[in-house]
Write a protein that holds these residues in place. Structure first.
Motif, short mmCIF file in Angstrom:
data_model
loop_
_atom_site.label_atom_id
_atom_site.label_comp_id
_atom_site.label_asym_id
_atom_site.label_seq_id
_atom_site.Cartn_x
_atom_site.Cartn_y
_atom_site.Cartn_z
N PHE A 246 8.13 2.17 8.20
CA PHE A 246 7.32 1.88 9.66
C PHE A 246 7.10 2.30 9.78
N GLY A 247 7.36 3.64 10.08
CA GLY A 247 6.65 4.41 10.43
C GLY A 247 4.90 4.59 9.51
N ARG A 248 4.97 4.55 8.79
CA ARG A 248 3.74 5.16 8.46
C ARG A 248 2.61 3.15 7.85
N PHE A 249 3.70 2.20 8.30
CA PHE A 249 2.56 1.27 7.89
C PHE A 249 1.30 0.96 8.41
N ASP A 250 0.36 0.14 8.54
CA ASP A 250 -0.56 -0.37 9.35
C ASP A 250 -0.15 -0.97 9.71
N GLN A 251 -0.41 -1.46 10.71
CA GLN A 251 0.19 -2.95 10.87
C GLN A 251 -1.29 -3.30 11.01
N LEU B 12 12.84 2.57 8.37
CA LEU B 12 11.49 3.31 9.11
C LEU B 12 10.92 4.23 9.37
N GLY B 13 11.54 4.64 7.99
CA GLY B 13 10.54 6.01 7.68
C GLY B 13 8.73 5.02 7.17
N ARG C 249 0.61 -1.36 0.61
CA ARG C 249 0.22 0.12 0.18
C ARG C 249 1.15 1.32 0.00
N LEU C 250 2.27 1.69 0.41
CA LEU C 250 3.02 2.21 0.75
C LEU C 250 4.30 2.11 -0.54
N GLN C 251 4.37 1.46 -0.90
CA GLN C 251 5.41 1.25 -1.96
C GLN C 251 5.81 -0.23 -2.70
N PRO C 252 4.25 -0.93 -3.75
CA PRO C 252 4.98 -2.32 -4.18
C PRO C 252 6.49 -3.30 -4.31
N HIS C 253 6.70 -4.02 -3.79
CA HIS C 253 8.44 -4.28 -4.01
C HIS C 253 9.30 -3.79 -3.45
N VAL C 254 8.87 -3.17 -2.38
CA VAL C 254 10.59 -2.23 -1.55
C VAL C 254 11.30 -3.37 -1.05
N GLU C 255 12.71 -3.53 -1.34
CA GLU C 255 13.72 -4.78 -1.38
C GLU C 255 15.10 -3.43 -0.87
#
Length: 232
Positions: free
Chosen positions: A88-93, A85-86, A66-72
């Motif tokens: 992580f702060g925006r991630f909806d758990q 870390l950025g 939802r934030l950025q597909p296929h983050v590596e």
């Protein structure tokens, strides 16, 4: 055989990708591998591939889609660590747990209703603990999960085996948090905690500077034995 597939959200209103590694023969069970804050990167894919080599169907959902597909991202690169870390702060758990539920359902269908274990690292270690409290998985392992002390109020809902790997010098999980985890979970017969003296966060990473070989092998052996016993 391994590659990305697409699955639907629980609501069926969107789709996201999931890395799938299949064993050579019929899977003995399935394992959902839950990413760190660095996405479904090469290290996470290798962990899936290793489980497939051991006879399991292994899947890793792309939880940051939802934030950025296929983050590596690479934790050994400071700028990429900051990016992680950025995210992580925006991630909806809460949505992440629902995506993990979708992964469990996918895995269970793929193995004709068999057992599904979950193993997570860092953020994934926290989500594995949340999943133990909230999903119908069959066994749960968390490596250096962050903020589990804030979830202890849910631990009464744990009804399946849980194992947590806790490095005592974890820079993201202070000693007082570790103590709360031990105190809060000591009477739960479903939960086993293993301490790793003097080790830091990420010691069992599949690759990179954080890995501590002997300790990683020990923790992974404990995890393999745990799944062999509880997913049979």
């Amino acid at each position: 055989m391994a590659d990305f597939s697409t699955i639907s959200t629980l609501e069926g209103d969107a789709q996201f990708d999931i890395y799938v590694a299949r064993p050579a023969g019929t899977p003995k069970a399935a394992i959902v591998v839950i990413q760190e804050v660095f996405g479904v990167n090469e290290g996470i894919r290798r962990k899936c591939d290793n489980w497939a080599s051991a006879g399991y169907l292994a899947v890793a959902p792309d939880l940051f889609w939802r934030l950025q597909p296929h983050v590596e991202l690479d934790p050994d690169v400071p700028a990429e660590m900051e990016q992680a870390l950025g995210l992580f702060g925006r991630f909806d758990q809460q949505k992440g747990i629902r995506d993990i539920e979708s992964a469990i359902k996918f895995a269970r269908r793929e193995i004709d209703g068999g057992k599904v274990g979950l193993v997570g690292y860092c953020l994934g270690g926290r989500l594995a603990f949340m999943a133990a409290c909230r999903t119908d998985g069959d066994a749960f392992v968390g490596y250096y999960g962050v903020g589990i002390d804030n979830l202890l109020g849910e631990s009464h809902a744990i009804g399946k085996p849980v194992m947590l790997h806790i490095p005592t010098a974890d820079g993201f999980v202070p000693a007082e948090v570790q103590q709360k985890m031990h105190e809060g979970l000591k009477d739960n017969r479903h939960v086993t905690l293993h301490d790793y003296e003097g080790l830091d966060h990420g010691f069992a990473a599949e690759m990179g500077n954080r890995r501590v070989e002997d300790a990683a092998r020990l923790a992974d052996k404990r995890t393999a034995d745990f799944f062999a016993a509880n997913l049979a």
